[in-house]
Design a protein around this motif. Structure first.
Motif, short mmCIF file in Angstrom:
data_model
loop_
_atom_site.label_atom_id
_atom_site.label_comp_id
_atom_site.label_asym_id
_atom_site.label_seq_id
_atom_site.Cartn_x
_atom_site.Cartn_y
_atom_site.Cartn_z
N ASP A 129 -26.09 -11.03 -53.12
CA ASP A 129 -24.68 -11.36 -53.33
C ASP A 129 -23.81 -10.23 -52.79
O ASP A 129 -23.71 -9.16 -53.40
CB ASP A 129 -24.43 -11.56 -54.83
CG ASP A 129 -23.00 -11.96 -55.15
OD1 ASP A 129 -22.17 -12.07 -54.21
OD2 ASP A 129 -22.69 -12.15 -56.34
N VAL A 130 -23.18 -10.48 -51.64
CA VAL A 130 -22.34 -9.46 -51.02
C VAL A 130 -21.19 -9.06 -51.93
O VAL A 130 -20.72 -7.92 -51.92
CB VAL A 130 -21.81 -9.95 -49.65
CG1 VAL A 130 -20.86 -8.94 -49.03
CG2 VAL A 130 -22.97 -10.23 -48.70
N GLY A 131 -20.75 -9.99 -52.76
CA GLY A 131 -19.67 -9.70 -53.69
C GLY A 131 -20.00 -8.58 -54.66
O GLY A 131 -19.10 -7.90 -55.18
N GLN A 132 -21.29 -8.36 -54.91
CA GLN A 132 -21.73 -7.30 -55.82
C GLN A 132 -21.80 -5.95 -55.12
O GLN A 132 -22.14 -4.93 -55.74
CB GLN A 132 -23.12 -7.63 -56.38
CG GLN A 132 -23.16 -8.93 -57.15
CD GLN A 132 -23.09 -8.71 -58.64
OE1 GLN A 132 -22.59 -7.69 -59.11
NE2 GLN A 132 -23.58 -9.66 -59.41
N LEU A 133 -21.50 -5.93 -53.81
CA LEU A 133 -21.62 -4.69 -53.02
C LEU A 133 -20.26 -4.16 -52.58
O LEU A 133 -20.18 -3.33 -51.67
CB LEU A 133 -22.49 -4.95 -51.77
CG LEU A 133 -23.85 -5.58 -52.00
CD1 LEU A 133 -24.54 -5.83 -50.67
CD2 LEU A 133 -24.72 -4.68 -52.89
N ALA A 134 -19.20 -4.59 -53.24
CA ALA A 134 -17.84 -4.28 -52.78
C ALA A 134 -17.55 -2.79 -52.71
O ALA A 134 -16.72 -2.37 -51.90
CB ALA A 134 -16.82 -4.98 -53.67
N SER A 135 -18.21 -1.97 -53.51
CA SER A 135 -17.93 -0.54 -53.50
C SER A 135 -18.93 0.25 -52.66
O SER A 135 -18.92 1.49 -52.67
CB SER A 135 -17.92 0.01 -54.93
OG SER A 135 -19.18 -0.22 -55.55
#
Length: 312
Positions: free
Chosen positions: A175-181
């Motif tokens: 999930d790319v959304g979990q890698l935002a930082s």
């Protein structure tokens, strides 16, 4: 003068079972192979060892199995000066194993069994907080559970620690959304296409796919392209870093040499582009020898390799 970086690896270790073969067998075919070697590997451990051999201070957060390979893996890491106080034993589980087949050209095919690596949990990350929050950089891969990777990225953001994720082996449910930082994402061409949902057949397409991930919060994307080199993509654009031409003997672990080298050179100098050029050289050196960790250059060996390159 370059500083000594403090790097933490939250990731895997494996036992490499390497068979050197004249060609890959067809389905149902049995071949006699010329030679076999056993060594220590795993993407996390490989990247840690590469950085450690270059002089960085390393701490490893990982799991080994309660089998004959577990203690040997810990001793191997300690032999490179890596802090293993958070490398723990998963009782009742096997250690991770990588079955590697290498052709005369240096090309390889690999099967992995995650074993104890599948037991590395967010709780293991929290238990190592004191060491992790004191690191300059935290390095991750995908041979451990995704929830552990997501948790590490989130905690590192809380601590203000820079992060690198090598999204390999490819995970369709990442999930790319979990890698935002995340500070740096380091995929190959195929992994970039999978994560972005966009084509990556040309440089303009690679840049567009990487920019789509940067738009979702990732700091920078470093795309590894084998003999075509590396592309660094930031919000400001794309820069190409050429590959270093050498005669390959065994390409196994070259990607890990590149990433571990990059982590070291980045923390030592703070210069991303210069670190990528040095990492490309380090990876090139690794393919001139057999094996994974044993093919990684020490500081002295790498200095001599660079001297020869510069004298060409």
């Amino acid at each position: 003068m370059d500083r000594i970086g403090r790097i933490a690896v939250v990731g895997s270790n494996m036992v490499d079972l390497v068979t050197y073969t004249d060609r890959m067998p067809a389905p149902g075919e049995t071949l006699e192979a010329p030679s076999f070697e056993m060594g220590n590997g795993g993407k996390g451990a490989n990247q840690a060892v590469a950085a450690a051999k270059l002089g960085a201070k390393l701490v490893m957060v990982s799991k080994v199995g309660s089998d004959i390979f577990g203690e040997n893996t810990i001793r191997n890491l300690q032999g490179f000066g890596i802090d293993t106080r958070h490398v723990s034993v998963a009782q009742g589980m096997s250690s991770g194993v990588a079955l590697i087949f290498v052709e005369p050209s240096g090309e390889n095919a690999i099967l992995i069994v995650k074993g104890a690596n599948a037991a590395l949990s967010p709780a293991d990350v929290d238990a190592a907080e004191e060491l992790l929050r004191g690191a300059d950089l935290i390095l991750m891969q995908l041979e451990v559970p995704l929830e552990t990777v997501y948790h590490t990225v989130a905690r590192a953001a809380e601590w203000g620690v820079r992060t690198i994720l090598n999204p390999a082996p490819a995970a369709r449910d990442l999930d790319v959304g979990q890698l935002a930082s995340l500070g740096f994402l380091v995929p190959n061409e195929t992994e970039l296409a999978q994560l972005s949902g966009l084509p990556t057949g040309s440089d303009p397409e690679i840049e567009a796919a990487a920019q789509a991930l940067i738009a979702r919060g990732i700091g920078a994307v470093i795309v590894t392209l084998g003999a075509r080199g590396v592309r660094l993509v930031t919000s400001e654009g794309m820069v190409a870093v050429p590959a270093v031409a050498v005669e390959a003997v065994d390409t196994t672990g070259a990607g890990d040499a590149f990433i571990g080298g990059f982590a070291h050179f980045l923390t030592a100098s703070g210069d991303t582009l210069a670190a990528l050029h040095q990492a490309a050289r380090y990876a090139a050196h690794s393919v001139t020898g057999r094996g994974t960790q044993k093919s990684y250059a020490t500081v002295a060996e790498f200095a001599e390799f660079c001297r020869v390159l510069d004298d060409r």
